[in-house]
Design an enzyme around this catalytic site. Structure first.
Site, mmCIF file in Angstrom:
data_model
loop_
_atom_site.group_PDB
_atom_site.id
_atom_site.type_symbol
_atom_site.label_atom_id
_atom_site.label_comp_id
_atom_site.label_asym_id
_atom_site.label_seq_id
_atom_site.Cartn_x
_atom_site.Cartn_y
_atom_site.Cartn_z
ATOM 1 N N ARG A 5 0.870 -1.173 0.000
ATOM 2 C CA ARG A 5 0.000 0.000 0.000
ATOM 3 C C ARG A 5 0.906 1.222 0.000
ATOM 4 N NH1 ARG A 5 -1.354 3.955 3.595
ATOM 5 N NH2 ARG A 5 -3.506 4.697 3.796
ATOM 6 N N ASP A 9 1.657 4.781 0.391
ATOM 7 C CA ASP A 9 1.001 5.794 1.200
ATOM 8 C C ASP A 9 1.166 7.194 0.620
ATOM 9 O OD1 ASP A 9 -0.162 6.575 3.875
ATOM 10 O OD2 ASP A 9 1.717 7.691 3.952
ATOM 11 N N GLU A 69 -2.675 4.951 -2.287
ATOM 12 C CA GLU A 69 -3.505 5.714 -1.365
ATOM 13 C C GLU A 69 -3.448 7.173 -1.814
ATOM 14 O OE1 GLU A 69 -4.432 8.055 2.460
ATOM 15 O OE2 GLU A 69 -2.430 7.847 1.665
HETATM 16 C C1 GLC Z 1 -5.835 13.794 3.617
HETATM 17 C C2 GLC Z 1 -4.765 13.331 2.718
HETATM 18 C C3 GLC Z 1 -4.463 11.910 3.012
HETATM 19 C C4 GLC Z 1 -4.171 11.776 4.475
HETATM 20 C C5 GLC Z 1 -5.271 12.249 5.319
HETATM 21 C C6 GLC Z 1 -4.841 12.179 6.750
HETATM 22 O O1 GLC Z 1 -7.020 13.148 3.312
HETATM 23 O O2 GLC Z 1 -5.126 13.474 1.368
HETATM 24 O O3 GLC Z 1 -3.388 11.495 2.263
HETATM 25 O O4 GLC Z 1 -3.988 10.481 4.830
HETATM 26 O O5 GLC Z 1 -5.538 13.554 4.964
HETATM 27 O O6 GLC Z 1 -5.902 12.387 7.604
HETATM 28 C C1 GLC Z 2 -1.819 8.391 4.785
HETATM 29 C C2 GLC Z 2 -2.283 7.632 5.993
HETATM 30 C C3 GLC Z 2 -2.466 8.572 7.123
HETATM 31 C C4 GLC Z 2 -1.188 9.315 7.384
HETATM 32 C C5 GLC Z 2 -0.668 9.989 6.129
HETATM 33 C C6 GLC Z 2 0.752 10.414 6.282
HETATM 34 O O1 GLC Z 2 -2.780 9.206 4.268
HETATM 35 O O2 GLC Z 2 -3.453 6.932 5.695
HETATM 36 O O3 GLC Z 2 -2.901 7.903 8.275
HETATM 37 O O4 GLC Z 2 -1.404 10.308 8.348
HETATM 38 O O5 GLC Z 2 -0.671 9.122 5.028
HETATM 39 O O6 GLC Z 2 1.623 9.310 6.214
#
Ligand code: GLC
Ligand code: GLC
Length: 643
Positions: free
Chosen positions: A275, A277, A319
């Site tokens: 995944r 990130d 993601e």
């Molecule tokens: C936003 C970002 C996402 C991140 C999230 C954290 O949605 O686009 O990447 O994980 O915030 O809360």
């Molecule tokens: C992703 C994760 C989120 C995290 C962010 C930074 O969006 O889902 O939990 O805070 O990335 O790594």
């Protein structure tokens, strides 16, 4: 010519050495590697030199690849659509909260199998920085498992046990940033120029300030701004997320090679799915919000194609929690079609589910999902989900809102109020997250059960409210299982776990409300779920049945088109899944009253209305209208003639 087969050769067993397989796979990928790498790094390093280094890296990781995984590579090469099967269903968990340790996870494999799970996402479990680590998304060592959970050897063992049980392990690869405590960052802080080039560092605030003019803030409350001054270096560091998460400099080919090495190490440990990130943020361009830049898709293509040489069983999930029009390219568009990630989170489906549930109105949901997204992708599909460990960002554009008589800010505010439980008559018990005073936007936290009304209903004991809340959860699971893609069940949602109220006691977690939806597993509840008629038992058994019915309906897998049907009915959300042997129509009633739909609105074949596969019952019919009970989801399934 030695080694070359000729037509006159006597028939005999074919055999290909592992090295020859590697060479064939390199040949298969080389053009799809060279093009994006040339665009990304051609100015920094001659492309031939970069390709040589990459080839050497891939050959070295291939040499290290365990034999059982090389066999898996062949199996996946023979069946590249394996992850699109309707038997695939995912479960997402934090190792400690689910099972204590890595070994503990192995002990829970029977539980996962019983539920119908074939894909297990281990939430961040690599060595995090000490203290607040953003739920493990601030990694200080990608080669070690968090010692509180176990070791890399144990992770490998659990992966092997899962593989034997037909479950594909998924692990997070955080590649937009490392922890400030990562060795690369520590070396940078000590003045090492090679590692300083791994990050985006600035001697003076002018350039950061220029970027800030167009950047957004991910955590405006807990980590405002996108840059952090580092005393040790006397430089500004790009930190999109928290101050301790240093953005990597993907313009540097050394970063690509170093991350590729890490990815292949994890693949060789047994992770089948990575995944990736926060991929939207990987490339920065002055004057933009620095999200979804075209180079991101070049990077993703290079990563995917490189893995297809040295660890071809591996697939990738992006993601990118971004607006509808930005999401599609993560599954391959234009020159990247079929060459980037295999999975991407369908956050628009998630947002539209919650929006329709609050308004009891499906026109926007139907319109947005039909308008912005293709019916299918080449070699790729959605990961569908209703809740995850993060907040819900109300990603509804001005245009989409405008077509439905509301404004973007107005509708987003309504959803925030509704799910925080502030709106009159709301069933939800969530909470605001990162209210941005400047833009008026806020996001929402809360577990599936809390947002769907179960938490409030259990507190009052109102039996009807409990039934409705259970129905909403069952409905959500039926939608993600039927829509198309890989459904992801988030740990605890299968038994309707409420918000966690204990996280504020832990100083490392207290500042981040997302811990509300990251509870500890309740094994007592899970133990009674198969037999009890209490809400958690009903939710569990409905999900288990949903997944087992789905497994038996190949057209519900990810390779079949998902045709959103506009029936004109404002309370129903309908999708057709036209398979080879059968078609299933998903008909979801997002309202609290029974609804009727004329059978012609779905384009059903002549003859009796098909059975609902979820219940094996004939739906109620009145005057050629199908009756869809309140908050129910039907899977009307017609087997084609001659099938
Ligand atoms: C936003 C970002 C996402 C991140 C999230 C954290 O949605 O686009 O990447 O994980 O915030 O809360
Ligand atoms: C992703 C994760 C989120 C995290 C962010 C930074 O969006 O889902 O939990 O805070 O990335 O790594």
């Amino acid at each position: 010519m030695p080694g070359r087969p000729t037509t006159s050769a006597a028939p005999g067993p074919a055999s290909v050495s592992d090295d020859a397989l590697f060479d064939m796979r390199w040949e298969r990928a080389v053009a799809d590697l060279r093009a994006p790498l040339g665009r990304l790094y051609g100015r920094a390093i001659p492309i031939d030199a970069l390709m040589d280094r990459l080839h050497a890296l891939l050959a070295r990781k291939w040499a290290e690849r365990p034999v059982d995984l090389r066999v898996l590579d062949i199996r996946r090469d023979l069946d590249p659509h394996w992850f699109q099967s309707s038997r695939m269903a995912g479960y997402v968990f934090y190792v400690d909260r689910f099972a204590g340790t890595m070994r503990g996870v192995a002990d829970r494999i029977p539980y996962l199998r019983d539920l119908g799970i074939t894909y297990a996402h281990f939430m961040p479990c690599l060595m995090p920085r000490p203290g607040d680590s953003d739920g493990g998304y601030a990694v200080m060592d990608y080669t070690r498992i968090d010692p509180r959970l176990g070791t890399m050897a144990e992770f490998s063992e659990v992966c092997a046990e899962m593989r034997a049980a037909g479950i594909s392990p998924c692990i997070d690869m955080v590649l937009n940033h490392t922890a400030r405590e990562h060795d690369w960052a520590e070396k940078a802080r000590a003045g090492d120029a090679y590692h300083q080039a791994f990050y985006r560092l600035y001697d003076a605030p002018e350039i950061p300030l220029e970027f800030e003019k167009t950047l957004l803030e991910v955590f405006p409350e807990q980590a405002p701004g996108n840059f952090t001054f580092d005393e040790a270096m006397g430089k500004w560091v790009w930190t999109t997320f928290n101050t301790f998460q240093w953005d990597l400099n993907w313009e540097n080919p050394e970063v690509f090679l170093a991350i590729m090495e890490t990815i292949l190490t994890l693949a060789n440990a047994g992770a089948e799915v990575l995944r990736l990130d926060a991929v939207a943020f990987m490339w920065k361009r002055m004057g933009t919000i620095c999200q979804n830049e075209p180079e991101v898709h070049d990077i993703l293509q290079a990563i995917n194609q490189a893995a297809s040489v040295a660890a071809p069983a591996t697939i990738f999930k992006a993601e990118a929690i971004v607006g509808p029009d930005r999401l599609v390219p993560y599954l391959g568009a234009g020159r990247h079609t079929g060459k980037v990630c295999n999975l991407a989170y369908h956050n628009s489906l998630m947002v539209q589910f919650w929006s329709a549930l609050a308004t009891r109105e499906t026109r926007m949901m139907t319109d947005v999902l039909a308008r912005h997204f293709p019916d299918s992708f080449r070699g790729a599909q959605w990961a569908t989900y209703i809740r995850c460990h993060d907040d819900i960002g109300w990603a509804i554009t001005e245009e989409d809102a405008g077509r439905h008589g509301v404004t973007g800010p107005g509708h987003r505010r309504f959803l925030g109020d509704f799910y925080a439980g502030r709106f009159e008559g709301s069933f939800a018990r969530g909470a605001d997250f990162q209210v941005n005073e400047a833009t008026g936007d806020s996001r929402t936290n809360g577990s599936f059960a809390a947002l769907a009304g179960l938490e409030a209903a259990l507190r009052t004991g109102d039996a009807e409210a409990i039934d409705r809340a259970v129905a909403r959860i069952v409905l959500g699971h039926a939608i993600i299982a039927g829509f198309g893609g890989l459904p992801l069940v988030y740990m605890g949602d299968e038994i309707g776990l409420p918000n966690d109220t204990t996280f504020p006691d832990d100083p490392d977690l207290a500042g981040d409300g997302r811990w509300m939806q990251r509870p500890f597993m309740d094994w007592d509840l899970a133990g009674s779920a198969p037999t009890t008629d209490a809400p958690h038992g009903r939710i569990f058994r409905a999900l288990r049945r949903t997944l087992s019915v789905r497994a038996a309906c190949p057209e519900l897998g990810g390779a079949t088109a998902s045709r959103v049907i506009d029936t004109g009915h404002g309370r129903l959300f309908c999708v057709a899944r036209p398979g080879i042997d059968a078609t299933t129509w998903l008909v979801a009633n997002m309202s609290d009253e029974d609804q009727r739909l004329h059978r012609d609105a779905l384009g059903l074949p002549d003859g009796p209305v098909p059975l609902d596969a979820l219940t094996s019952l004939q739906p109620e019919i009145a005057d050629d209208h199908i009756v869809i009970p309140a908050l129910a989801c039907l899977w009307l399934r017609a087997v084609h003639d001659g099938a």
